[in-house]
Design a protein around this motif. Structure first.
Motif, PDB file in Angstrom:
ATOM      1  N   HIS A  83       3.045   6.997  -7.150  1.00 22.36           N
ATOM      2  CA  HIS A  83       1.880   7.406  -7.937  1.00 22.36           C
ATOM      3  C   HIS A  83       2.175   8.532  -8.915  1.00 22.36           C
ATOM      4  O   HIS A  83       1.573   8.618  -9.982  1.00 22.36           O
ATOM      5  N   GLU A  84       3.112   9.423  -8.601  1.00 19.09           N
ATOM      6  CA  GLU A  84       3.353  10.564  -9.490  1.00 19.09           C
ATOM      7  C   GLU A  84       3.979  10.152 -10.822  1.00 19.09           C
ATOM      8  O   GLU A  84       3.968  10.922 -11.783  1.00 19.09           O
ATOM      9  N   CYS A 139       0.830  -1.203   0.000  1.00 18.02           N
ATOM     10  CA  CYS A 139       0.000   0.000   0.000  1.00 18.02           C
ATOM     11  C   CYS A 139       0.870   1.261   0.000  1.00 18.02           C
ATOM     12  O   CYS A 139       0.553   2.247  -0.682  1.00 18.02           O
ATOM     13  N   VAL A 140       1.965   1.213   0.755  1.00 19.61           N
ATOM     14  CA  VAL A 140       2.889   2.345   0.768  1.00 19.61           C
ATOM     15  C   VAL A 140       3.486   2.556  -0.624  1.00 19.61           C
ATOM     16  O   VAL A 140       3.623   3.698  -1.091  1.00 19.61           O
ATOM     17  N   TYR A 150       2.106   1.880  -3.479  1.00 18.18           N
ATOM     18  CA  TYR A 150       1.090   2.528  -4.312  1.00 18.18           C
ATOM     19  C   TYR A 150       1.174   4.051  -4.158  1.00 18.18           C
ATOM     20  O   TYR A 150       1.013   4.799  -5.125  1.00 18.18           O
ATOM     21  N   GLY A 151       1.434   4.491  -2.918  1.00 18.01           N
ATOM     22  CA  GLY A 151       1.470   5.927  -2.673  1.00 18.01           C
ATOM     23  C   GLY A 151       2.756   6.599  -3.125  1.00 18.01           C
ATOM     24  O   GLY A 151       2.726   7.666  -3.738  1.00 18.01           O
ATOM     25  N   THR A 152       3.918   5.977  -2.867  1.00 18.13           N
ATOM     26  CA  THR A 152       5.195   6.627  -3.171  1.00 18.13           C
ATOM     27  C   THR A 152       5.492   6.704  -4.664  1.00 18.13           C
ATOM     28  O   THR A 152       6.280   7.557  -5.096  1.00 18.13           O
TER      29      THR A 152
END
Length: 516
Positions: A232-233, A225-226, A228-230
């Motif tokens: 995304h850009e 999940c982390v 997915y966030g780091t």
């Protein structure tokens, strides 16, 4: 063979200074030559230490687990075990292949992942239901359709399959450990570390495997999940670089890889259900196994697809990905670098997650070796796990520079034999054994098992169909050439159709003329 009548409820009874290894013959007796020489008197020093180890090592091999020796509960392990096995670093590169190798956009990649994963989950979930019913390992169950010698051939293929999965796991895990430790840790040493940790868990057997897999997924799912966030850009929702028949060919080829990654568990699925009671609901086992595979596979392969798209927008990540000493694990590490030291710690845990994927490969490969014949069965399973670990460690070190090629080719080819295998087992179970059932006591008597002519011939026909439909860099079959200018892989689809038709006809003939 001489044998001793014993109470089957105690797996570690002693007789004349020997500890018995809970290996039962068809009559519930323990063969005398299946005993392990261990002094039962209290010992100190090295001998006492060894004795303590062997009291917790699982000595049971491919022998049938009798109904009275089963555990009263544990069906939820089907969900949690397969979740842990697939919610790992090793699953991520599969999704990456869609954008990075086949030039597919994210939408087409994700839809392909979902569709072909569903197909693969049906096959593995079915095989899992046979474990509680028969109390036998998956390769032993194959004797009831392929016969004794057919099961030997399948066991050999399964050994190669599980070792192939293990090679992928140790290379990727090793590459990621190198990212964490830098140049101080050579890739070869990192691969050995991953292999040793895997071996420690497999050495002790069924119970420890389940205990590890019951909880291992929790932390890794959080790390995913982390990620997915780091990252995304850099994720890119650009469309596929091709369309029409060319895109269709890419979808089929990528789908073959996805399907192969799931059906690769089918030849070992029953191995992890043999301790469940006979009356365990088959539907419960089926759906728990299905979702235990489907949810983490789609979740993690989609993450891989997103990072595959990010390679297009991030030149630095693309350079890391194409570096044989770094690879995708280092790309994920670069994504987590914004978290500083904590990010490196997450990468370290991610590297060790491949152990969860590698444990069933190692454990079941050892069981498949025992299925090769009685001489192999006399050697305890835990010794075979050591042998298997040495083989894939050496192979991983040798192939560490060709990870992407190994992943793509191996997973595609994998479905070419596993598809006929599952088709034959399913037809035998639902069509030909629907009324008669299985005489499980016959599993070790080749004179009472089917000849295997129908299954073997149908399997060969299925493999020929796979060759006709395959689309690999080194060979494209005539049917594989039909989809688009670059072809599309129709190997497992051709194998499924031809195996089904031929086995229904050949098995009917075999039963009418041979009788078993």
């Amino acid at each position: 063979m001489d044998s001793l009548d014993l109470e089957k409820s105690d797996p570690n009874q002693t007789f004349e200074g020997k500890v018995l290894d809970n290996s039962y013959d068809g009559e519930g007796k323990v063969p005398v030559d299946a005993m392990v020489e261990v002094d039962v008197e209290p010992q100190t020093g090295i001998r006492g230490w060894l004795r303590k180890i062997f009291t917790v090592v699982e000595l049971r091999g491919i022998e049938r687990v009798m109904p009275e020796d089963r555990q009263p509960k544990g069906v939820m392990n089907n969900l949690l075990m397969w979740w842990s096995v697939n919610c790992v670093l090793t699953t991520v590169p599969i999704g990456t292949l869609g954008p990075a190798v086949f030039g597919m956009g994210l939408r087409d990649t994700i839809l392909s992942i979902i569709g072909f994963t569903i197909l693969g989950c049906f096959t593995t979930a079915f095989c899992a239901t046979l474990g509680p019913k028969l109390g036998l390992r998956q390769m032993v169950i194959s004797r009831f359709s392929f016969g004794w010698w057919g099961a030997v051939v399948l066991s050999f293929l399964n050994i190669i399959t599980q070792i192939g999965f293990s090679i992928i796991a140790v290379i990727l895990g090793g590459q990621t450990l190198v990212y964490v430790c830098g140049s101080k840790l050579p890739l070869t040493v990192a691969i050995i570390i991953v292999s040793v940790v895997t071996l420690l868990i497999c050495f002790f057997g069924y119970d420890l495997v389940h205990k590890w897999e019951r909880y291992a997924w929790i932390l890794i799912a959080c790390i995913m999940c982390v990620l997915y966030g780091t990252g995304h850009e850099y994720f890119s929702w650009t469309p596929s670089t091709s369309s029409g028949s060319t895109l269709a060919g890419s979808v089929l080829s990528f789908g073959g890889v996805v399907f192969g990654s799931v059906i690769g568990w089918a030849p070992i699925a029953a191995d992890y259900n043999v301790m469940l009671p006979e009356d365990t609901s088959s539907w419960k086992v089926f759906w728990l196994t299905f979702f235990g595979l489907f949810i983490p596979l789609v979740f993690v392969e989609t993450l891989g697809a997103l990072y595959g798209s990010a390679l297009i927008n991030n030149a630095a990540w693309n350079d890391i990905y194409n570096n044989p000493e770094a690879g995708l694990g280092s790309v994920l590490g670069a994504s987590l670098s914004s978290l500083g030291g904590f990010g490196k710690f997450l990468v370290f845990l991610l590297a060790l997650s491949v152990v969860s994927n590698n444990v069933p490969n190692t454990y079941s490969a050892a069981l498949s070796i025992q299925t090769l014949g009685k001489p192999f069965q006399r050697i305890p399973r835990f010794l075979w796990t050591i042998f298997v670990a040495v083989v894939y460690t050496v192979a991983g070190v040798a192939g560490k520079s060709n990870f992407s090629d190994i992943l793509n080719n191996f997973l595609s080819i994998l479905s070419y034999w596993t598809t006929p295998f599952v088709v034959v087992l399913a037809l035998e179970h639902f069509v030909f054994r629907r009324r008669t059932g299985y005489n499980v006591d016959d599993y070790g008597d080749r004179t009472k098992l089917p000849w295997g002519l129908a299954a073997g011939t149908a399997g060969i026909i299925g493999v020929v169909g796979a060759v006709i439909g395959m689309n690999q860099t080194w060979y494209v079959g005539p049917v594989g050439k039909l989809t688009g200018p670059y072809g599309g892989d129709l190997g497992f689809e051709m194998a499924l159709v031809l195996t089904s038709i031929s086995y229904l006809a050949l098995r009917t003939w075999e039963l009418n003329h041979v009788g078993r």
